[in-house]
Design a protein around this motif. Structure first.
Motif, short mmCIF file in Angstrom:
data_model
loop_
_atom_site.label_atom_id
_atom_site.label_comp_id
_atom_site.label_asym_id
_atom_site.label_seq_id
_atom_site.Cartn_x
_atom_site.Cartn_y
_atom_site.Cartn_z
N THR A 164 -14.39 16.61 -5.18
CA THR A 164 -13.99 15.20 -5.22
C THR A 164 -13.09 14.91 -6.41
N MET A 165 -13.53 15.24 -7.60
CA MET A 165 -12.75 14.90 -8.80
C MET A 165 -11.42 15.64 -8.81
N GLU A 166 -11.44 16.90 -8.41
CA GLU A 166 -10.20 17.68 -8.36
C GLU A 166 -9.16 17.01 -7.47
N VAL A 167 -9.59 16.63 -6.26
CA VAL A 167 -8.66 16.04 -5.29
C VAL A 167 -8.17 14.67 -5.75
N VAL A 168 -9.09 13.83 -6.15
CA VAL A 168 -8.73 12.45 -6.52
C VAL A 168 -7.83 12.44 -7.75
N LEU A 169 -8.17 13.21 -8.77
CA LEU A 169 -7.36 13.20 -9.99
C LEU A 169 -6.02 13.89 -9.79
N ARG A 170 -5.95 14.84 -8.85
CA ARG A 170 -4.64 15.41 -8.52
C ARG A 170 -3.74 14.36 -7.89
N GLN A 171 -4.29 13.58 -6.96
CA GLN A 171 -3.50 12.54 -6.30
C GLN A 171 -3.06 11.47 -7.30
N VAL A 172 -3.97 11.08 -8.16
CA VAL A 172 -3.63 10.09 -9.19
C VAL A 172 -2.59 10.67 -10.15
N GLY A 173 -2.86 11.87 -10.62
CA GLY A 173 -2.01 12.47 -11.64
C GLY A 173 -0.60 12.75 -11.16
N GLU A 182 2.21 12.29 5.13
CA GLU A 182 2.88 11.91 3.88
C GLU A 182 2.34 12.77 2.74
N SER A 183 3.24 13.43 2.06
CA SER A 183 2.88 14.30 0.93
C SER A 183 2.76 13.49 -0.35
N ASP A 184 2.25 14.12 -1.40
CA ASP A 184 2.21 13.46 -2.70
C ASP A 184 3.60 13.03 -3.14
N GLU A 185 4.61 13.86 -2.86
CA GLU A 185 5.99 13.52 -3.22
C GLU A 185 6.46 12.27 -2.49
N GLN A 186 6.14 12.15 -1.20
CA GLN A 186 6.55 10.98 -0.44
C GLN A 186 5.80 9.73 -0.89
N VAL A 187 4.55 9.90 -1.23
CA VAL A 187 3.78 8.77 -1.77
C VAL A 187 4.42 8.28 -3.07
N TYR A 188 4.78 9.22 -3.92
CA TYR A 188 5.43 8.86 -5.18
C TYR A 188 6.74 8.12 -4.93
N ASP A 189 7.55 8.60 -4.00
CA ASP A 189 8.82 7.95 -3.70
C ASP A 189 8.61 6.53 -3.20
N ARG A 190 7.59 6.31 -2.38
CA ARG A 190 7.31 4.97 -1.89
C ARG A 190 6.84 4.05 -3.01
N LEU A 191 6.03 4.61 -3.90
CA LEU A 191 5.57 3.81 -5.03
C LEU A 191 6.73 3.40 -5.92
N LEU A 192 7.65 4.33 -6.18
CA LEU A 192 8.84 3.99 -6.97
C LEU A 192 9.66 2.90 -6.29
N ALA A 193 9.79 2.99 -4.96
CA ALA A 193 10.54 1.99 -4.22
C ALA A 193 9.89 0.62 -4.36
N ALA A 194 8.57 0.58 -4.32
CA ALA A 194 7.86 -0.69 -4.50
C ALA A 194 8.11 -1.27 -5.89
N LEU A 225 0.84 -1.19 0.00
CA LEU A 225 0.00 0.00 0.00
C LEU A 225 0.88 1.24 0.00
N VAL A 226 0.50 2.23 -0.77
CA VAL A 226 1.16 3.54 -0.72
C VAL A 226 0.08 4.61 -0.74
N GLY A 227 0.27 5.62 0.10
CA GLY A 227 -0.65 6.75 0.11
C GLY A 227 -1.97 6.51 0.81
N HIS A 228 -2.04 5.50 1.68
CA HIS A 228 -3.29 5.32 2.41
C HIS A 228 -3.64 6.61 3.15
N SER A 229 -4.92 6.90 3.25
CA SER A 229 -5.34 8.18 3.83
C SER A 229 -4.82 8.37 5.24
#
Length: 249
Positions: A138-147, A103-115, A91-95
């Motif tokens: 909702t869409m703004e927040v979710v798609l920002r996190q995904v993007g 954990e920021s978006d940057e830290q979530v990204y770093d963890r995902l890369l590590a995985a 799991l990465v970026g759990h709420s």
């Protein structure tokens, strides 16, 4: 056709006895063809779970990981260590990681890369708070996190990512997004992926997380863009979790 995945996140719960109970139940369970099942126990139970789940279809997952492979990081666990215990998912970026541990978006990204770097399958968690939903964001927040994550990955990396939409207001509250609300967000995530690669968008697995249980799983999983669930409280009850898995057929 996308392979459904039902994942159970135990959070800071569980016991050695619960690990054994899941092992016994799933060794004998009849599950839908092609279904993937994963349990994300606390770190201390990984070795016991590896042994207990050896004769079952359950794959092992980790609830988080450190972006680095080793070093002076007391209390942290690396992806390489997880692989030694047979872990397949992370799991990465759990709420709760985003909110409680900042954990920021940057830290979530770093963890995902590590995985990805150690061939784990990252499950990227995204979702909005109640305040954000009430504000129509909702869409703004979710798609920002995904993007933030997906726009930085190479196509081959994107193909390994699973995305779990978990509205924060529905986690552990007993409130659940309606199947229609969940489907609307899932469809938007898939459409966003299509901006990179239509074939990838069609193949990417999207999970719903947020008070999924044995009673509502069937209707949620019947939605066209919901490919499985990230289950919290109900994953601590063998019979309930097994019923959710059987609903995925």
């Amino acid at each position: 056709m996308r392979t459904p995945l039902i994942a159970g996140n135990w959070k800071m719960n569980g016991s050695a006895d619960l690990v054994e109970a899941f092992g016994r139940a799933f060794a004998e369970a009849e599950l839908p063809d092609g279904l993937e099942v994963a349990i994300f126990p606390p770190f201390p139970y990984l070795e016991a779970a590896r042994r207990a789940f050896a004769e079952t279809p359950i794959g092992l997952g980790a609830q988080t990981l450190n972006p680095l492979h080793s070093g002076a990081h007391t209390g942290e666990v690396s992806g390489r260590m997880l692989c030694e215990f047979g872990v397949r998912y992370a799991l990465v970026g759990h709420s709760e990681r985003r909110q409680l541990y900042r954990e920021s978006d940057e830290q979530v990204y770093d963890r995902l890369l590590a995985a990805l770097g150690v061939d784990l399958i990252p499950v990227l968690c995204v979702g909005e708070t109640l305040e954000e939903r009430d504000a129509g964001r909702t869409m703004e927040v979710v798609l920002r996190q995904v993007g933030f994550v997906m726009s930085r990955l190479e196509p081959q990396q994107r193909s390994r990512v699973v995305i779990a939409y978990e509205p924060v207001w529905a986690i552990g509250t007993g409130r659940t997004a309606t199947p229609q609300q969940a489907q609307e967000v899932m469809a938007a995530i898939r459409d966003y992926q299509a901006s990179f690669d239509a074939e990838l968008a069609s193949a990417m697995r999207l999970l719903y997380g947020g008070s999924m249980n044995a009673g509502n799983a069937g209707e949620l999983l019947s939605q066209p863009d919901i490919d499985g669930g990230l289950v919290g409280g109900a994953s601590l009850k063998v019979d309930d979790f097994l019923a959710i898995c059987q609903s995925a057929g």
